[in-house]
Motif scaffolding. Structure first.
Motif, PDB file in Angstrom:
ATOM      1  N   THR A 234       5.963  -2.841  -1.335  1.00 47.46           N
ATOM      2  CA  THR A 234       5.667  -0.662  -0.570  1.00 47.46           C
ATOM      3  C   THR A 234       5.432  -1.570   0.693  1.00 47.46           C
TER       4      THR A 234
ATOM      5  N   THR B 228       2.590   0.955   1.384  1.00 44.89           N
ATOM      6  CA  THR B 228       0.704   1.326   1.345  1.00 44.89           C
ATOM      7  C   THR B 228       1.157  -0.287   0.852  1.00 44.89           C
TER       8      THR B 228
ATOM      9  N   THR C 201       8.507  -5.160  -5.512  1.00 44.63           N
ATOM     10  CA  THR C 201       8.753  -4.988  -4.270  1.00 44.63           C
ATOM     11  C   THR C 201       7.399  -5.238  -3.533  1.00 44.63           C
TER      12      THR C 201
ATOM     13  N   ASN D 181       5.048   5.162  -5.430  1.00 39.57           N
ATOM     14  CA  ASN D 181       4.492   4.345  -4.029  1.00 39.57           C
ATOM     15  C   ASN D 181       4.011   3.142  -4.838  1.00 39.57           C
TER      16      ASN D 181
ATOM     17  N   PRO E  54       2.841  -0.649  -5.911  1.00 39.13           N
ATOM     18  CA  PRO E  54       3.576  -2.025  -5.812  1.00 39.13           C
ATOM     19  C   PRO E  54       3.827  -2.376  -7.268  1.00 39.13           C
TER      20      PRO E  54
END
Length: 198
Positions: free
Chosen positions: A146, A148, A144, A188, A190
């Motif tokens: 994110t 952020t 994923t 949050n 990664p």
């Protein structure tokens, strides 16, 4: 494949080798070879010399040893050989492919191959160092990405994100969040399962 060929197949400009200061432009279109020059001199008898231009067919260029010699002297033997190949109909189609298609091809290469690919020509070097390519690579190798991480990539670049190991990346994200006065939430962070750790 012919649709990939623009009207101008190749062009290059530059100053002649010392001691001359003359400037040259060399272009190959689908039907012509165009050689242009500008006399650059401080001598008063040369100041009003007009620019010159020579246009000839591909076949005429292949038989014109004088112009071939000028091309080799100004731009080097590799440019001369490349030009002769174009005039003989040997086109380099791959460098004329659209970026989207090249990125798709590059997605199937190993990083070692990307390094070699980037050294083949200026266009491929630019593509291999582009943000678009490295964003594609990060997204391909990560579970994923994110928001952020995306925000951090805006600051440091996707290539840096790819080559930063998990711990360093988490520290950078934490520092970024502290600067923004936001709590650092583990959810949050990664997930970089495939990116090699240093």
């Amino acid at each position: 494949m012919a649709s990939l060929l623009g009207e101008t197949l190749f062009e290059i400009s530059g100053q002649g080798p010392a001691p001359t200061k003359d400037y040259f432009h060399f272009a190959i279109t689908k039907s012509q070879v165009i050689w242009s020059w500008w006399k650059i001199s401080l001598r008063s008898d040369s100041r009003n010399t007009p620019p010159g231009q020579l246009s000839e067919s591909h076949q005429d260029f292949l038989e014109d040893s004088r112009l071939q010699n000028q091309v080799a002297v100004v731009f080097g033997p590799h440019i001369l050989q490349y030009s002769k190949n174009l005039c003989q109909g040997h086109y380099d189609y791959i460098v004329r492919l659209p970026n989207a298609l090249l990125f798709n091809i590059m997605a199937h290469l190993d990083l070692e191959d990307i390094s070699v690919f980037s050294r083949t020509c200026r266009r491929f070097k630019e593509l291999c160092n582009s943000e678009e390519f490295w964003e594609q690579t990060v997204r391909k190798h990560c579970d994923t990405v994110t928001p952020t991480v995306e925000a951090l990539a805006e600051e440091v670049g996707w290539k840096t994100i790819f080559f930063t190991n998990k711990l360093q990346l988490q520290m950078q994200i934490s520092r970024r969040k502290q600067k923004e006065n936001q709590p650092c939430e583990e959810k949050n962070e990664p997930s970089f399962s495939s990116v090699p750790l240093e």
